[in-house]
Design a protein around this motif. Structure first.
Motif, PDB file in Angstrom:
ATOM      1  N   MET B 139       7.179  -1.543 -11.210  1.00 19.31           N
ATOM      2  CA  MET B 139       6.154  -1.901 -10.238  1.00 19.31           C
ATOM      3  C   MET B 139       5.472  -3.216 -10.565  1.00 19.31           C
ATOM      4  SD  MET B 139       4.071   1.336  -9.069  1.00 19.31           S
ATOM      5  CE  MET B 139       4.854   2.463 -10.108  1.00 19.31           C
ATOM      6  N   GLY B 140       5.310  -3.485 -11.845  1.00 20.00           N
ATOM      7  CA  GLY B 140       4.545  -4.668 -12.214  1.00 20.00           C
ATOM      8  C   GLY B 140       5.394  -5.817 -12.677  1.00 20.00           C
ATOM      9  N   GLY B 141       6.689  -5.577 -12.798  1.00 24.66           N
ATOM     10  CA  GLY B 141       7.550  -6.679 -13.154  1.00 24.66           C
ATOM     11  C   GLY B 141       7.546  -6.982 -14.634  1.00 24.66           C
ATOM     12  N   ILE B 217      -3.652   0.354  -7.461  1.00 26.57           N
ATOM     13  CA  ILE B 217      -2.420  -0.297  -6.986  1.00 26.57           C
ATOM     14  C   ILE B 217      -1.230   0.628  -7.207  1.00 26.57           C
ATOM     15  CG2 ILE B 217      -0.936  -2.288  -7.263  1.00 26.57           C
ATOM     16  CD1 ILE B 217      -3.292  -3.899  -8.140  1.00 26.57           C
ATOM     17  N   ALA B 220      -1.310   3.212  -4.607  1.00 25.10           N
ATOM     18  CA  ALA B 220      -0.870   2.677  -3.315  1.00 25.10           C
ATOM     19  C   ALA B 220       0.643   2.537  -3.264  1.00 25.10           C
ATOM     20  CB  ALA B 220      -1.527   1.322  -3.067  1.00 25.10           C
ATOM     21  N   ARG B 221       1.240   2.209  -4.401  1.00 23.03           N
ATOM     22  CA  ARG B 221       2.686   2.026  -4.412  1.00 23.03           C
ATOM     23  C   ARG B 221       3.447   3.336  -4.444  1.00 23.03           C
ATOM     24  NH1 ARG B 221       5.114  -2.667  -5.967  1.00 23.03           N
ATOM     25  NH2 ARG B 221       6.969  -1.584  -5.282  1.00 23.03           N
ATOM     26  N   THR B 375      11.218   0.551   2.014  1.00 22.15           N
ATOM     27  CA  THR B 375      11.594  -0.849   1.839  1.00 22.15           C
ATOM     28  C   THR B 375      12.266  -1.058   0.487  1.00 22.15           C
ATOM     29  OG1 THR B 375       9.494  -1.406   0.839  1.00 22.15           O
ATOM     30  CG2 THR B 375       9.633  -1.592   3.217  1.00 22.15           C
ATOM     31  N   SER B 377      11.249  -2.745  -1.953  1.00 26.45           N
ATOM     32  CA  SER B 377      10.294  -2.567  -3.040  1.00 26.45           C
ATOM     33  C   SER B 377      10.182  -1.098  -3.421  1.00 26.45           C
ATOM     34  CB  SER B 377       8.922  -3.074  -2.623  1.00 26.45           C
ATOM     35  OG  SER B 377       9.024  -4.300  -1.980  1.00 26.45           O
ATOM     36  N   ASP B 378      10.238  -0.236  -2.420  1.00 24.68           N
ATOM     37  CA  ASP B 378      10.124   1.192  -2.701  1.00 24.68           C
ATOM     38  C   ASP B 378      11.366   1.737  -3.386  1.00 24.68           C
ATOM     39  OD1 ASP B 378       7.607   1.432  -1.667  1.00 24.68           O
ATOM     40  OD2 ASP B 378       8.292   1.875   0.355  1.00 24.68           O
TER      41      ASP B 378
ATOM     42  N   PRO C 209      -1.369  -9.858  -8.671  1.00 23.85           N
ATOM     43  CA  PRO C 209      -0.628  -8.780  -8.003  1.00 23.85           C
ATOM     44  C   PRO C 209       0.020  -9.168  -6.687  1.00 23.85           C
ATOM     45  CG  PRO C 209      -2.964  -8.538  -7.605  1.00 23.85           C
ATOM     46  CD  PRO C 209      -2.814  -9.719  -8.478  1.00 23.85           C
ATOM     47  N   ARG C 291       1.967  -4.779  -9.089  1.00 26.06           N
ATOM     48  CA  ARG C 291       2.195  -5.623  -7.921  1.00 26.06           C
ATOM     49  C   ARG C 291       2.089  -4.791  -6.654  1.00 26.06           C
ATOM     50  NH1 ARG C 291       7.554  -6.481  -8.989  1.00 26.06           N
ATOM     51  NH2 ARG C 291       7.041  -8.295 -10.193  1.00 26.06           N
ATOM     52  N   PHE C 292       1.583  -5.434  -5.593  1.00 29.50           N
ATOM     53  CA  PHE C 292       1.520  -4.758  -4.298  1.00 29.50           C
ATOM     54  C   PHE C 292       2.882  -4.785  -3.626  1.00 29.50           C
ATOM     55  CE2 PHE C 292      -3.046  -5.690  -4.560  1.00 29.50           C
ATOM     56  CZ  PHE C 292      -3.533  -4.461  -4.204  1.00 29.50           C
ATOM     57  N   ARG C 293       3.032  -3.942  -2.634  1.00 30.02           N
ATOM     58  CA  ARG C 293       4.219  -4.016  -1.794  1.00 30.02           C
ATOM     59  C   ARG C 293       3.912  -5.015  -0.682  1.00 30.02           C
ATOM     60  NH1 ARG C 293       5.033   1.600  -0.336  1.00 30.02           N
ATOM     61  NH2 ARG C 293       3.886   1.081   1.524  1.00 30.02           N
TER      62      ARG C 293
END
Lengths: 199, 395, 325, 211
Positions: B139-141, B217, B220-221, B375, B377-378, C209, C291-293
């Motif tokens: 998620m955060g890279g 965050i 939310a993800r 998506t 990202s998901d 983010p 990070r946000f989507r």
């Protein structure tokens, strides 16, 4: 008329030629993406010319709106088209004589208008319009026109939103998601019978 | 070209037949991709950034472990399964060794069973720590806050590896279980070290949570992303935290106790949402419960021998021609089962067939169901929340 | 001719200083990130690893240039160059002190915003030209994000413009020297405007983010996936310069620029301190948050940042009209 | 707002960690202290009289799951004891495929092969990773790990009934309640569970049950 003095400025010549060259490239390359890029460069050149004449506000606006806004919009347009590298496909008609006539007429008209502009060649002309003056005149004597234009833009924006919504209902709707999910299930059921999935 | 293998030219999955009104794009996600947790490939068919279909391809890490187990004798087979689930290697050994013990009818002494419990729970802590780190990494890279969580959890996981190093001499390839018990006894003073490490982890857990699972965050993800409902989870044979996050209260440690779990009380954490957040919550709760279990295990560790069988002296030591056995244990990823049929090798010194039921493989089988509609990202987040270990998937 | 000469000298100076500052800004970030993660960071090349940027440069220069099959070579080559150019060009109007300013334009702020908005084109070009799907998705995300976050960026800067009544960056600083820093004054809205500007800045410079265009866990490396060697280096440097210049502008607009209690070299040191502090804080945020989507990013922008900044503009207009007149 | 507050908390965590000491160990310069049982690489030992311990019994070659040990030996008269015994002609251990399972150490009846506490040096060619007999005997000078065949076997031997009963106090099981329904096998440690048939108990190469 201070045209002679301006003519002797090499920077001006360079900028002008570069702008023209970029413009020529924009209409002559076959690749649509490149065409947009050259258009952007040409607009940047125009902005540089504005800056050269001390019209820094105009230059900044040129960059902000035309290069930053219009070109990006064009990019989006290009992304939505299918054939990017074959602009010839779009040129269904080729009538060079008529096109040249139109161009020449436009050129003559523009030159005429420019030469008849009062105060041309006065180097201090750009300085006359200061930022506060500009702001005052926009919100003072020209407030009505300004507001009408804003309203027009707003209407265009609302119209664009409405048009866009019609084609694709806004946020990824539940219906669409469910459709996608069902497709996923179908694939899995199909996979039960097959190992290899071709595309 | 038959119905079962239509081949790549089959028009069954031709792209143009997939969705008439959309511009679709095929995205090969992996095998070389930073967040596939190993070498794994998903063929994503995208509509914009939304996944329409997902077709997973496993097998890039296949090493033929099951076949090797047929060739090697019972005595030799144990060390090679360490590499299956390379995040919790001891649980592989345990599952295999327990199946062999069941087949060969060897009883494990009580001390060995308690030690195995402690090892298993320490492995669970280590594994969940690594999962938390990699999940945040997804998620955060690698160039962001995710790597912070990753390095924190890795730092503490290393202390657990130090503990294993004290017992077994290995940090990764332990080979500390043998048929009938354990090969290494616990050295003196080990329990003090364990307590120290557990205290450290427990005190720092809120820090990781602040950066990951309790962070807005993160929520939310993960909230509502990749929902696996009860029916799907049961239908696909998902086990472990994924199943428990879908609202099924099932844990082999409590429901079919092995090791010393019959004497220890396991608090099974469950959640009902079935999304990535629920899976994260279940794993974090398990992390805390495992810390408690290790403490209890150390307190109640009985004295005695550590090996019920004979120590290994030669490859053909254990032999049986008849019988079959299945043992499933609850690893950090779910039910790791070993099914072994006797009668292979020279006069039954090796398994005739040894099938390893890897929980990660079953977890990955949920991907085609849950990815569509999300998506790109998901996809990364969902894959991370399933906690797959490719060594185990491909074996 | 004299103007041209002055421009060349100052331009050269600014490029040199900015690039050097950025190089050691990277070193600072790496050291900082390492310490945040219980690591040591660069410590082999030179004392405390201070020569690490030089070593990185040498490495990048030696690398092979690779063009992906089907890449649009013209755009592929041009994009890194343009990214760095635009990033540096922004710095021309930043007043580092009362004297040290390249071009004290009337419309300095507008110029900065215009060039910042321009950054999106080369970034998109890089994504498009790579002929890589990950890069393409990254490029498209960059465009969408940059356009969206341009709105709160412009609006929050507009707050400063309305308060001060000028678009000249040095004018804004001079106003703040008289009236107090905009981040602190007027109490409340000033801080909000600063925070919003800072968030929009993070998004514009693609930092966590809001770093979805690069999103290395999803898109491998986003637009930079196919780049190698110095072209990759230029893209990388461009991002850092962008962040550095953005920090400087935030310092100018909201933190009073070269204003401060003690004055050495007409306050240049205050500007440097503020810029470096903001720059470091960007990386502090970067190494701390997830990070946000992309859709959450858009929602955050259009549902929260834009309305709040619009409200701030209205507030600023009212304040200007009733309090400051 | 929640985003902002949580972000500030996360920033606090990273700020807190700036104050912590880095845990990085700069490997070639600083070598982490290894535990007593840490095991890598191999060595062949000689006994007190300077005689090779290995007699070439092939136990390790047979047990190795990766089949990376190869040896050949001849019988000769020992210059020390005068008895006939095997001597190695050649012994190779291919580290490229070693999985460090320690089985070869465990099965060695003469404690001849042991593992090292210091890692094998990386090589430039694959041949560097093959431990020849000469290299293995050289390695004996390096720090050795704790385990050898005798010790490992001792540790794993099922405890002898009599002394074990005397020595082992029975600790109370953990405080957790025991599910009543579950039978607890062998709750007391004393009679060591010897499921192996009695005939096999004494025999040296343990022949386990053959049904």
């Amino acid at each position: 008329m201070n045209l002679e003095m301006l003519m002797q400025d090499p920077a001006l010549w360079g900028l002008g030629i570069a702008t023209l060259a970029f413009a020529m490239l924009a209409v002559s390359v076959k690749n649509l993406v490149h065409a947009v890029l050259w258009l952007g460069m040409s607009l940047l050149g125009t902005a540089a010319l504005f800056a050269k004449f001390d019209a820094s506000f105009l230059a900044a606006i040129q960059v902000l709106l035309y290069v930053g806004g219009v070109v990006v919009l064009l990019i989006f347009g290009v992304m939505l088209t299918r054939e990017h590298d074959n602009l010839a496909a779009f040129r269904t008609t080729r009538r060079p004589v008529r096109a040249a006539l139109v161009a020449i007429a436009l050129f003559v008209g523009l030159v005429h208008a420019i030469l008849n502009t009062p105060g041309l060649g006065d180097p201090s002309a750009g300085k006359l319009v200061s930022m506060p003056d500009l702001g005052m005149s926009l919100l003072g004597p020209y407030a009505f026109a300004f507001e009408v234009l804003s309203l027009l833009l707003l209407a265009a924006m609302v119209g664009a939103v409405v048009l866009a919504r019609k084609r694709d209902p806004g946020q990824p709707s539940a219906k669409k998601l469910i459709r996608h999910r069902n497709l996923g299930r179908q694939v899995v059921e199909g996979l039960a019978a097959t190992d290899e999935v071709g595309q | 070209m038959n119905a079962r293998h239509p081949g790549p030219t089959s028009d069954r999955y031709r792209l143009e037949q997939m969705d008439a009104d959309a511009d679709l794009m095929v995205l090969n996600f992996g095998p070389q991709h930073p967040s596939t947790h190993g070498v794994f490939r998903i063929k994503l068919i995208l509509d914009g950034e939304v996944v329409v279909r997902a077709i997973p391809y496993a097998g890039y890490l296949h090493r033929g472990v099951e076949k090797l187990l047929e060739r090697l004798t019972f005595a030799q087979g144990v060390p090679i399964v360490d590499k299956n689930d390379y995040v919790a290697p001891m649980t592989n050994e345990q599952a295999l060794v327990m199946a062999f013990e069941k087949l060969l009818k060897i009883e494990v002494p009580r001390r060995a069973r308690w030690m195995r419990t402690i090892f298993a729970e320490l492995q669970r802590i280590a594994s969940h720590m690594l999962w938390l780190g990699t999940f945040a990494l997804d998620m955060g890279g690698a160039l962001g806050g995710g790597s912070g969580v990753f390095i924190y959890t890795f730092r503490e996981r290393d202390y657990i590896l130090d503990l294993f190093e004290m017992v077994t001499g290995g940090r990764f390839h332990y080979n500390t279980h043998t048929i009938g018990g354990n090969r290494h006894d616990i050295p003196p003073g080990w329990d003090r070290e364990v307590t120290k490490v557990l205290d450290l982890i427990e005190s720092r857990l809120p820090e990781y949570e602040a950066m990951s699972s309790n962070n807005a965050i993160f929520v939310a993800r993960t909230k509502g992303v990749g929902v696996i409902d009860k029916e799907l989870a049961l239908g696909l044979g998902l086990t472990g935290p994924i199943l428990r996050a879908s609202g099924v209260d099932f844990d082999l440690r409590r429901d079919a106790p092995y090791h010393a779990y019959d004497e220890l009380k396991v608090n099974v954490a469950t959640a009902t949402a079935g999304d990535c957040q629920a899976r994260a919550q279940v794993r974090v709760a398990e992390l805390r419960d495992s810390i408690r279990l290790v403490r209890q295990g150390l307190a109640g560790l009985p004295e005695g021998g550590i090996n019920g069988g004979k120590p290994i002296k030669m490859p053909q030591q254990f032999k049986t021609m008849t019988g079959q056995a299945y043992v499933g244990i609850d690893t950090p990823r779910g039910e790791l089962g070993t099914f072994v049929v006797a009668g292979g090798g020279d006069k039954g010194t090796a398994p005739y067939r040894c099938k390893i039921r890897a929980p990660s493989l079953h977890a990955l089988s949920a991907l085609p169901w849950i990815l569509p509609g999300h998506t790109v990202s998901d996809v990364v987040v969902i894959l991370g929340s399933l906690d797959p270990i490719m060594g185990e998937v491909d074996r | 001719m004299q103007g041209l000469l002055r421009g060349l000298v100052y331009g050269g100076l600014i490029i040199t200083v900015l690039m050097t500052a950025t190089a050691w800004g990277m070193w600072l970030e790496r050291k900082l990130a390492a310490r945040m993660q219980s690591r040591i960071g660069p410590n082999v090349v030179g004392k405390f690893g201070l020569l690490q940027p030089v070593a990185d440069l040498m490495k990048l220069l030696q690398k092979e240039e690779i063009y992906p099959i089907g890449a649009d070579r013209l755009l592929f080559d041009l994009a890194p160059f343009l990214v760095t150019t635009f990033a540096i060009a922004t710095a021309a109007v930043v007043p580092f002190s009362a004297e040290a300013v390249g071009a004290d334009l009337d419309v300095g702020l507008l110029w900065v915003l215009a060039l910042g908005g321009l950054m999106v084109i080369p970034v998109w070009m890089a994504g498009w030209a790579s002929n890589n799907k990950f890069a393409l998705i990254g490029g498209m995300r960059a465009v969408a994000q940059s356009i969206s976050y341009g709105v709160p960026l412009v609006l929050t800067s507009l707050v400063a413009v309305v308060f001060t009544g000028t678009m000249s960056l040095s004018g804004i600083v001079k106003f703040q020297i008289e009236h107090g820093w905009l981040a602190l004054w007027p109490p409340g809205p000033g801080v909000v405007a600063f925070v919003l500007f800072y968030m929009a800045l993070l998004a514009e410079s693609n930092r966590i983010p809001f770093d979805i265009p690069e999103a290395e866990s999803e898109l491998v490396a986003g637009i930079t996936t196919e780049y190698t060697g110095m072209k990759f280096g230029l893209l990388y440097v461009g991002e850092y310069v962008h962040t550095m210049v953005g920090s400087a502008i935030a310092a100018v607009i909201f933190l009073g620029g070269w204003d401060g209690p003690f004055h050495i070299a007409s306050g240049l040191h205050w500007m440097v301190i503020k810029t470096v502090a903001l720059f470091a804080s960007v990386y502090w945020v970067r190494w701390s948050l997830l990070r946000f989507r992309s859709d959450q990013l858009m929602r955050l922008c259009w549902l929260y940042l834009v309305p709040v900044s619009l409200g701030l503009v209205v507030f600023a207009a009212l304040w200007r009209h009733f309090v400051l007149r | 707002m929640g985003y902002l507050l949580d972000s500030i908390r996360a920033l606090g965590v990273t700020a807190k960690n700036i104050g912590r000491k880095p845990v990085t160990v700069q490997f070639p310069k600083v070598i982490r202290e290894r535990q007593e049982r840490y095991r890598t690489s191999f060595a062949l030992l000689k006994d007190e009289q300077g005689e090779e311990r290995c007699v070439g019994c092939l136990a390790c070659e047979r047990i190795c799951p990766s089949q990376i040990i190869h040896m050949s030996s001849t019988k000769k008269e020992s210059p020390v004891t005068g008895k006939k015994r095997g001597y190695l002609d050649d012994f190779t251990l291919d580290m490229t495929a070693c999985i460090f399972c320690e089985l070869c150490v465990q099965v060695c009846p003469f404690d001849a092969i042991v593992m090292l506490k210091v890692p094998h040096e990386p090589g430039y060619v694959r041949e560097d990773l093959v431990l020849t007999m000469a290299k293995l005997y050289e390695n004996a000078e390096k720090p050795l790990t704790w385990g050898n065949g005798t010790k490992l076997m001792e540790m794993q031997e099922p405890p002898k009934p009599a002394p074990a009963q005397a020595a082992a106090p029975v600790p109370a099981p953990a405080a957790a309640p025991v599910p009543a329904a579950v039978p607890v096998p062998a709750a007391a440690p004393a009679p060591a569970p010897v499921p192996v048939p009695a005939s096999a108990a004494a025999a040296e190469p343990a022949k386990t049950e053959a049904p």
